[in-house]
Design a protein around this motif. Sequence first.
Motif, mmCIF file in Angstrom:
data_model
loop_
_atom_site.group_PDB
_atom_site.id
_atom_site.type_symbol
_atom_site.label_atom_id
_atom_site.label_comp_id
_atom_site.label_asym_id
_atom_site.label_seq_id
_atom_site.Cartn_x
_atom_site.Cartn_y
_atom_site.Cartn_z
ATOM 1 N N GLY A 117 0.795 -1.221 0.000
ATOM 2 C CA GLY A 117 0.000 0.000 0.000
ATOM 3 C C GLY A 117 0.824 1.267 0.000
ATOM 4 O O GLY A 117 0.342 2.327 -0.394
ATOM 5 N N GLY A 118 2.091 1.169 0.437
ATOM 6 C CA GLY A 118 2.932 2.355 0.515
ATOM 7 C C GLY A 118 3.702 2.661 -0.751
ATOM 8 O O GLY A 118 4.466 3.624 -0.792
ATOM 9 N N VAL A 119 3.516 1.860 -1.804
ATOM 10 C CA VAL A 119 4.215 2.118 -3.064
ATOM 11 C C VAL A 119 3.439 3.180 -3.845
ATOM 12 O O VAL A 119 2.287 2.958 -4.204
ATOM 13 C CB VAL A 119 4.323 0.830 -3.914
ATOM 14 C CG1 VAL A 119 5.035 1.127 -5.231
ATOM 15 C CG2 VAL A 119 5.060 -0.259 -3.146
ATOM 16 N N PRO A 120 4.048 4.339 -4.112
ATOM 17 C CA PRO A 120 3.329 5.401 -4.820
ATOM 18 C C PRO A 120 2.831 4.942 -6.185
ATOM 19 O O PRO A 120 3.559 4.318 -6.954
ATOM 20 C CB PRO A 120 4.386 6.507 -4.970
ATOM 21 C CG PRO A 120 5.355 6.252 -3.869
ATOM 22 C CD PRO A 120 5.403 4.767 -3.708
ATOM 23 N N LYS A 121 1.583 5.278 -6.496
ATOM 24 C CA LYS A 121 0.987 4.859 -7.768
ATOM 25 C C LYS A 121 1.679 5.515 -8.957
ATOM 26 O O LYS A 121 1.708 4.951 -10.056
ATOM 27 C CB LYS A 121 -0.502 5.204 -7.779
ATOM 28 C CG LYS A 121 -1.309 4.432 -6.752
ATOM 29 C CD LYS A 121 -2.773 4.857 -6.781
ATOM 30 C CE LYS A 121 -3.573 4.110 -5.720
ATOM 31 N NZ LYS A 121 -4.994 4.556 -5.706
ATOM 32 N N SER A 122 2.216 6.726 -8.761
ATOM 33 C CA SER A 122 2.776 7.470 -9.892
ATOM 34 C C SER A 122 4.249 7.175 -10.156
ATOM 35 O O SER A 122 4.855 7.781 -11.032
ATOM 36 C CB SER A 122 2.602 8.980 -9.665
ATOM 37 O OG SER A 122 3.218 9.386 -8.460
ATOM 38 N N LEU A 123 4.839 6.224 -9.415
ATOM 39 C CA LEU A 123 6.234 5.858 -9.690
ATOM 40 C C LEU A 123 6.370 5.295 -11.099
ATOM 41 O O LEU A 123 5.481 4.590 -11.581
ATOM 42 C CB LEU A 123 6.703 4.785 -8.699
ATOM 43 C CG LEU A 123 7.280 5.205 -7.356
ATOM 44 C CD1 LEU A 123 7.685 3.960 -6.571
ATOM 45 C CD2 LEU A 123 8.486 6.110 -7.513
ATOM 46 N N PRO A 124 7.491 5.586 -11.779
ATOM 47 C CA PRO A 124 7.744 4.916 -13.068
ATOM 48 C C PRO A 124 7.728 3.407 -12.877
ATOM 49 O O PRO A 124 8.126 2.899 -11.819
ATOM 50 C CB PRO A 124 9.141 5.419 -13.450
ATOM 51 C CG PRO A 124 9.287 6.721 -12.736
ATOM 52 C CD PRO A 124 8.546 6.556 -11.439
ATOM 53 N N ALA A 125 7.251 2.692 -13.895
ATOM 54 C CA ALA A 125 6.990 1.261 -13.763
ATOM 55 C C ALA A 125 8.206 0.455 -13.318
ATOM 56 O O ALA A 125 8.094 -0.467 -12.500
ATOM 57 C CB ALA A 125 6.448 0.706 -15.083
ATOM 58 N N ILE A 127 10.888 1.412 -11.523
ATOM 59 C CA ILE A 127 11.176 1.663 -10.111
ATOM 60 C C ILE A 127 10.085 1.064 -9.232
ATOM 61 O O ILE A 127 10.350 0.502 -8.162
ATOM 62 C CB ILE A 127 11.314 3.176 -9.846
ATOM 63 C CG1 ILE A 127 12.453 3.755 -10.669
ATOM 64 C CG2 ILE A 127 11.543 3.450 -8.368
ATOM 65 C CD1 ILE A 127 12.579 5.260 -10.579
ATOM 66 N N LYS A 128 8.838 1.165 -9.692
ATOM 67 C CA LYS A 128 7.720 0.600 -8.924
ATOM 68 C C LYS A 128 7.892 -0.906 -8.755
ATOM 69 O O LYS A 128 7.661 -1.452 -7.673
ATOM 70 C CB LYS A 128 6.399 0.915 -9.612
ATOM 71 C CG LYS A 128 5.178 0.462 -8.816
ATOM 72 C CD LYS A 128 3.886 0.621 -9.620
ATOM 73 C CE LYS A 128 3.541 2.072 -9.815
ATOM 74 N NZ LYS A 128 2.214 2.227 -10.480
ATOM 75 N N ALA A 129 8.290 -1.597 -9.835
ATOM 76 C CA ALA A 129 8.496 -3.047 -9.753
ATOM 77 C C ALA A 129 9.546 -3.386 -8.701
ATOM 78 O O ALA A 129 9.379 -4.317 -7.907
ATOM 79 C CB ALA A 129 8.913 -3.593 -11.118
ATOM 80 N N MET A 130 10.631 -2.618 -8.683
ATOM 81 C CA MET A 130 11.694 -2.859 -7.712
ATOM 82 C C MET A 130 11.197 -2.635 -6.287
ATOM 83 O O MET A 130 11.473 -3.420 -5.382
ATOM 84 C CB MET A 130 12.881 -1.942 -8.014
ATOM 85 C CG MET A 130 14.107 -2.194 -7.139
ATOM 86 S SD MET A 130 15.549 -1.278 -7.737
ATOM 87 C CE MET A 130 14.977 0.423 -7.576
ATOM 88 N N ARG A 131 10.422 -1.551 -6.067
ATOM 89 C CA ARG A 131 9.922 -1.250 -4.728
ATOM 90 C C ARG A 131 8.906 -2.300 -4.275
ATOM 91 O O ARG A 131 8.877 -2.689 -3.101
ATOM 92 C CB ARG A 131 9.286 0.142 -4.698
ATOM 93 C CG ARG A 131 10.258 1.271 -4.882
ATOM 94 C CD ARG A 131 11.276 1.329 -3.722
ATOM 95 N NE ARG A 131 10.639 1.699 -2.479
ATOM 96 C CZ ARG A 131 10.856 1.092 -1.316
ATOM 97 N NH1 ARG A 131 11.680 0.045 -1.256
ATOM 98 N NH2 ARG A 131 10.261 1.508 -0.216
ATOM 99 N N ILE A 132 8.063 -2.783 -5.194
ATOM 100 C CA ILE A 132 7.114 -3.835 -4.862
ATOM 101 C C ILE A 132 7.857 -5.071 -4.377
ATOM 102 O O ILE A 132 7.501 -5.686 -3.357
ATOM 103 C CB ILE A 132 6.249 -4.181 -6.098
ATOM 104 C CG1 ILE A 132 5.245 -3.061 -6.376
ATOM 105 C CG2 ILE A 132 5.525 -5.512 -5.914
ATOM 106 C CD1 ILE A 132 4.531 -3.201 -7.709
#
Length: 252
Positions: A117-125, A127-132
């Motif tokens: 839930g804390g992964v920002p929706k607007s992160l580039p895909a 970077i988002k994958a890495m944070r997930i």
Amino acid sequence: MDELREQCPWDKKQTIESLRHLTIEETFELSDAILENDLEEIKKELGDILLHIVFYAKIGSEKKAFDITTVIESLCEKLIRRHPHIYGDTIAQDEQTVKENWEKIKLKEKGNLSVLGGVPKSLPALIKAMRIQEKARGVGFDWEEKHQVWEKVEEEMDEFKSEFNAADEKEIDKEKATGEFGDLLFSLINYARFIDINPEEALEKTNLKFIKRFQYLEKSAKEAGKKIEDMSLAEMDVFWEEAKRLPGNPIK
């Protein structure tokens, strides 16, 4: 900032919402300076970001919501809470344990129903994958051995190839192929993370390397009195191979 907010027509007009896209731009400019290892430019860009922080705090104080002091105090309180191995009785002797504790504490603080839930929706895909993946690992959902992760990469590659066979001329199902390609990228990012490679940094370094070589190609073609669009691939490849042998010079 008090004076600018009072006297400058532009600064008077700004809101938290109007500053948002400018802050994003400044952050990317800092990122560029870091990639170029330009310490003087890093200093300047940090100053620009600090200006934005002060600006937001000023607007917050005008709204009687927060000011620069409460921003810093809140940060200090959070750092103390999230470092119980320093300010409490928790034991954490390695970096991974610190990260896991951080994510667990963060989850409790925010009251998220999901670890993700804390992964920002607007992160580039990318970077988002890495944070997930990092957040999932923080609660123990991860592979045990790197060979397992690589086997997953190979599995996803085979599934993608079955949807998009380069040797087959038949029309592909683009939606299915897109899905399989996304799975392949996700598994490659996961493997990079597992072996401690930052995939965003790796890809950006390759981007910069390509730019440098392509700019050498453009420059060499111009010096030879040729236009790139009129050259054959074989002719361009000569300059490209020359560019690959050049020492690593910064891009101008």
